[in-house]
Design a protein around this motif. Structure first.
Motif, PDB file in Angstrom:
ATOM      1  N   TYR A 148      28.009   7.293  -7.519  1.00 31.76           N
ATOM      2  CA  TYR A 148      26.933   7.787  -8.376  1.00 31.76           C
ATOM      3  C   TYR A 148      26.391   6.664  -9.255  1.00 31.76           C
ATOM      4  N   GLU A 167      25.589  17.345 -13.115  1.00 27.88           N
ATOM      5  CA  GLU A 167      25.475  18.268 -14.253  1.00 27.88           C
ATOM      6  C   GLU A 167      26.768  18.298 -15.058  1.00 27.88           C
ATOM      7  N   LEU A 200      32.071  15.430  -8.643  1.00 28.77           N
ATOM      8  CA  LEU A 200      31.215  15.930  -7.569  1.00 28.77           C
ATOM      9  C   LEU A 200      29.776  16.189  -7.982  1.00 28.77           C
ATOM     10  N   GLU A 201      29.545  16.571  -9.253  1.00 22.58           N
ATOM     11  CA  GLU A 201      28.224  17.042  -9.661  1.00 22.58           C
ATOM     12  C   GLU A 201      27.726  16.354 -10.930  1.00 22.58           C
ATOM     13  N   ALA A 244      35.169  18.672 -10.691  1.00 25.44           N
ATOM     14  CA  ALA A 244      33.750  19.033 -10.712  1.00 25.44           C
ATOM     15  C   ALA A 244      32.894  17.872 -11.205  1.00 25.44           C
ATOM     16  N   ARG A 245      33.380  17.134 -12.199  1.00 24.83           N
ATOM     17  CA  ARG A 245      32.621  15.987 -12.705  1.00 24.83           C
ATOM     18  C   ARG A 245      32.536  14.866 -11.676  1.00 24.83           C
ATOM     19  N   TYR A 286      32.398  26.900 -10.094  1.00 24.25           N
ATOM     20  CA  TYR A 286      31.861  26.019  -9.056  1.00 24.25           C
ATOM     21  C   TYR A 286      32.903  25.739  -7.969  1.00 24.25           C
ATOM     22  N   MET A 293      21.687  24.070 -13.722  1.00 25.45           N
ATOM     23  CA  MET A 293      22.091  24.515 -12.391  1.00 25.45           C
ATOM     24  C   MET A 293      22.475  25.985 -12.449  1.00 25.45           C
ATOM     25  N   GLU A 352      32.816  24.971 -14.395  1.00 21.90           N
ATOM     26  CA  GLU A 352      33.471  24.070 -13.469  1.00 21.90           C
ATOM     27  C   GLU A 352      34.416  24.826 -12.528  1.00 21.90           C
ATOM     28  N   TYR A 412      23.731   9.995  -5.653  1.00 20.86           N
ATOM     29  CA  TYR A 412      24.942   9.521  -4.979  1.00 20.86           C
ATOM     30  C   TYR A 412      24.553   8.577  -3.853  1.00 20.86           C
ATOM     31  N   THR A 422      20.699  14.946 -14.734  1.00 23.76           N
ATOM     32  CA  THR A 422      20.019  15.880 -13.830  1.00 23.76           C
ATOM     33  C   THR A 422      18.508  15.673 -13.824  1.00 23.76           C
ATOM     34  N   ARG A 455      33.328  27.029  -3.901  1.00 20.32           N
ATOM     35  CA  ARG A 455      33.531  26.080  -2.803  1.00 20.32           C
ATOM     36  C   ARG A 455      34.844  26.276  -2.080  1.00 20.32           C
TER      37      ARG A 455
END
Length: 360
Positions: free
Chosen positions: A239, A194, A191-192, A188-189, A38, A1, A35, A228, A210, A42
Motif C-alpha cells: 500500500y 479505511e 487489508l483495507e 483488517a488494517r 468485515y 465503506m 473490523e 495496493y 480512502t 470474509r
C-alpha cells in the motif's frame, strides 16, 4: 465503506464448524465492531457454538494460525506438522502446517508450537510483517522495545504500514496478549485503507486513505491516490500513495507517508524521505541542522490561516526551509494541516509552487 452484515456466521473452533445466527456479544458500540464484522463476512473470523465471537478473549497461537490460513486460503486439512506438540489429529494442524511452510509462523526452540498459548503483541507484529508486504519502516522509539528483540524490526514496519501505532504513553507492550478483537483490527488494517485510517496518533497529519488528493504544481496537476501495488519494477511495494499527473501517462511515482508520535515524513518508496514535521509542534523547533544533505527546517508559526482552491484552513503549521549557498533553491515555506498533510508550498519570492485544489 458500507458495513457488512453479520448473518449466518459459520462456527469454527479449531476446525469444528456449526452454523449460528449472528454474534450475540458483538454490539455495534464495540470499538472494533466494523473490523470484526468485515472479517466475519470474509470468513476469516468465525464464532463459537453458542453464537458468540468473544471479542475480548485472548487469541491462541492455534487460532491465529487458523485465521491466517483462512485469509491466505490455505488447505486446512488435518495433517502432520513439524511441531512436536501439534499432531495430525488436532483440528488446527492443517493450518498450522501450511502457515509454517509458508514462513508465516514459527515454533519455539524446543520444537513446539504451543497452539493453546495466547499470542503476544510482539509475535503478532512478526506475523503481520510476514503476512503483508511492508517494504519500509518507521523509526519509532517505544520505551519497552529494544533493538535486540526479535520483534523490533517487524514492529517498526507495521507502524509504518498504519497497522498499529502503540499506546499513548509511548509503549508497545510486546509481551501483552492480544484479544480476538485486537487481532481482527490488525488484520483488517493490513487489508483495507479505511481501517488504516484508524491506526493514527492523536491529531494526526496523515491524509484520508480512502480519498484522492489533487494538487496544482508548476509541472502539472497531480493526483495522489492510496492503493495496493504488489510490485513495481520487480520490487515489492504494497500500500502506497501513487502520484499520477494529468495529461502525462509516463509520470508515476509511489510515495509513502509515515507518522509516529515523534515525527511525520513523506518520501518515495525505496528512496529518500524527508521529515516534514517534528512533534510536539512548537514554534522555533528546528531539524536537519546537522546534515549537509537537507536544508534546515523550522516551525515558524502555528494557527495560520491558509487559502487554497480546495478550502481555507485556519489552523495550519508553517514550516520554513532555509536556503544555503550550496543549495539549488532559495528556500521556501510550506503549510501542514491535520488530516491533510501539506496543503500549500510557497517559494521565497512568493510564488505558489504547490497547493491542494480538490479532495475526491
Amino acid at each position: 465503506m458500507k458495513k457488512l452484515s453479520v448473518v449466518a456466521v459459520v462456527l469454527l473452533v479449531f476446525g469444528l464448524a456449526a452454523p449460528v445466527q449472528g454474534a450475540s456479544d458483538l454490539p455495534e458500540s464495540h470499538g472494533f465492531y466494523e473490523e470484526m464484522d468485515y472479517l466475519l463476512d470474509r470468513g476469516v473470523l468465525q464464532g463459537y457454538p453458542d453464537g458468540t465471537v468473544r471479542p475480548d478473549e485472548e487469541v491462541t497461537r492455534g487460532e491465529a494460525a487458523i485465521m491466517i490460513g483462512r485469509l491466505k486460503e490455505f488447505d486446512g486439512t488435518q495433517r502432520a506438522t513439524e511441531f512436536s506438540d501439534v499432531s495430525a489429529n488436532q483440528a488446527a494442524s492443517g493450518y498450522i502446517a501450511a502457515a509454517a511452510e509458508a514462513g508465516l509462523i514459527q515454533g519455539h526452540t524446543d520444537g513446539t508450537y504451543r497452539p493453546y498459548e495466547s499470542i503476544t503483541r510482539g509475535d503478532m507484529a512478526i506475523i503481520l510483517e510476514r503476512l503483508f508486504i511492508v517494504p519500509f519502516r518507521a523509526d519509532v522509539s517505544f520505551t519497552d522495545v529494544s533493538q535486540n528483540m526479535r520483534a523490533y524490526e517487524p514492529i517498526q514496519m507495521i507502524v509504518a504500514a498504519n497497522i498499529t501505532n502503540g499506546y499513548t504513553n509511548n509503549t508497545f507492550r510486546p509481551h501483552q496478549a492480544v484479544t480476538r478483537s485486537q487481532f481482527s483490527a490488525f488484520l483488517a488494517r493490513g487489508l483495507e485503507p479505511e481501517f488504516k485510517n484508524d491506526a493514527t496518533i492523536e491529531n494526526s497529519y496523515l491524509r484520508d486513505k480512502t480519498k484522492t488528493h489533487i494538487y496544482d504544481t508548476p509541472y502539472g496537476v497531480e493526483h495522489h491516490t492510496y492503493n495496493y501495488v504488489p510490485t513495481r519494477n520487480t520490487l515489492e511495494v504494497g500500500y502506497v500513495w501513487t502520484i499520477t499527473e494529468e495529461g502525462n501517462p509516463d509520470f508515476l511515482v509511489d510515495t509513502v507517508e509515515i507518522e509516529t508520535r515523534e515525527y511525520y515524513s513523506f518520501g518515495q518508496a525505496y528512496s529518500e524521505s524527508y521529515t516534514d514535521l517534528k512533534y510536539p509542534i512548537e514554534i522555533g523547533k528546528t531539524w536537519y541542522e546537522d546534515t549537509r544533505y537537507a536544508p534546515p527546517r523550522k516551525i515558524t508559526a502555528t494557527g495560520v490561516t491558509v487559502e487554497t482552491p480546495y478550502r481555507t484552513f485556519t489552523d495550519a503549521v508553517e514550516v520554513t526551509v532555509e536556503s544555503r549557498p550550496a543549495d539549488m533553491d532559495n528556500g521556501f515555506t510550506y503549510y501542514m494541516v491535520e488530516g491533510f498533510g501539506e496543503v500549500k508550498q510557497v517559494e521565497a519570492d512568493g510564488t505558489v509552487s504547490r497547493e491542494l485544489i480538490r479532495v475526491e
